[in-house]
Scaffold this motif. Sequence first.
Motif: not given
Length: 502
Positions: A149-154, A261-263, A265-277
């Motif tokens: 999915x990430x490759x398709x939508x990068x 994401x880093x490969x 070139x998207x890591x810096x501009x991507x908001x990342x949220x880590x959580x759980x249920x």
Amino acid sequence: MRILYIDIDSLRPDHLGCYGYHRDTSPNIDSIARESMIFTGCYTPDAPCMPSRTAFYSGRFGIQTGVVGHGGTGADPKPQGVSRSFDDQFGAYGLGRQLQNLGFHTAMISPFGQRHSAHWFYAGFNEIHNTGLGGMESAEQVLPVIKEWLLKNQEQDNWFLHINLWDPHTPYRVPEHFGNPFEKTPLPDWLQDPSALERHQKMVGPHSALDVGMYNGEEDPNHPRQPGSLTCESQLRRLIDGYDTGVLYADDAVGQIIQNLKDAGLYEETAIIVSSDHGENLGELGIYAEHGTADEITCKVPMIIKWPGGHTGINSKLHYNLDLAPTLMDLLGGETQEIWDGQSFAAAIVSGDSNSGREEVALSQCAHVAQRSIRWADWLYLRTYHDGFHLFPQEMLFNLKEDPYEQNDLAATSPEICKEGAWRLMRWHDAQMQKMAEFASDSVDPLWTVVREGGPFHARPISPGHPGSKEALRAYFDRLENTGRSEGAAKLRERHAARISE
């Protein structure tokens, strides 16, 4: 703006390095956390899995939506009634739809909707990838879908991607070839005291020390990392190591996703949220390998937010996971919905405001027990309406600063604090009933519906063969007598006589 929401099932925050854990379970999540705002007081208002995720995406408490459990009426949303138009409240007001309204392409890689027949979970999503194993997936089965999915939508902008990783969820299922990275690492300090396990071995109830398998001590040969019964310290170590290895295995997958994401070139501009249920009880309240109460450990979740241009640090105020919906709207220029129960904590991310948060949170559990609790200052006050065959008293009180693992119930010696807790919980409940009268088609508290229907799904004497059936319960009470817990068996027979009678 790209937003990646990493949802790791059953992930308790205090088993992550960035929350102070002594084991190296989360090097990749920790690296994200160093660039993030870490929220150390975030809770799901409704546990476990289905109620939590319903609350999160609807922006509403389970008492409002009706989704509070895993079976019976409490596993379905309340009918909306005459106000239901072409679209329902999940579709019209949920977080997914609000993100779509802002121009986001919303995508999900998760089997969760099918796992619980929670089809409203998908409301507002353009794209859904069901990984197909109903939550029994390990990361190696989910990662290829995520990477594709990430490759398709990068090259695309303005997407929101929710991904589910399941490895810390019971039964602990990390492939054997991964080994045991923690076999020489000490257990958490409080579990190194043998008296804790000895005390727990005398307790009764599903997922107690001698009944990790729920109502028995049987092991599943397909899941060798999880013992069926904790008869000695080595079995306790096996269980804790099994859980922590699941956390590390999920973290390893996070590392691969971040590298993708880093490969690109998207890591810096991507908001990342880590959580759980929700979290995972590993001895708290005498319960192991389960998330079955309305306590601190079951309901507390990590909330780590790396926002491009946002502040980093620690926010220790109290929050709900459903507060993320209005927070994202504030950050993205959207509109908070009147029907939502969340409160934005965007100020903590934008300016580092340490006062952004709540003074108390109310917690609920109706899948394994019927409980509500209120969390404020150093205190957790719990009220039990169905004990799930644990012999919980009607009210419990814990000082979480002095007793973070909930081993010393202070209700009998602290009546004034119990009164304050009961008042706080009643105040919250009154407010919910008033709101329900305005926005819902009825004024019924679904907790009481669960109790009326015979109790929470995982402790309900329904059809033969169900773990909570009358036949299974009688067999379990016999097991208690045969494993040195006859006193507890007698109390359960007395307390639940009507539920096991012919």
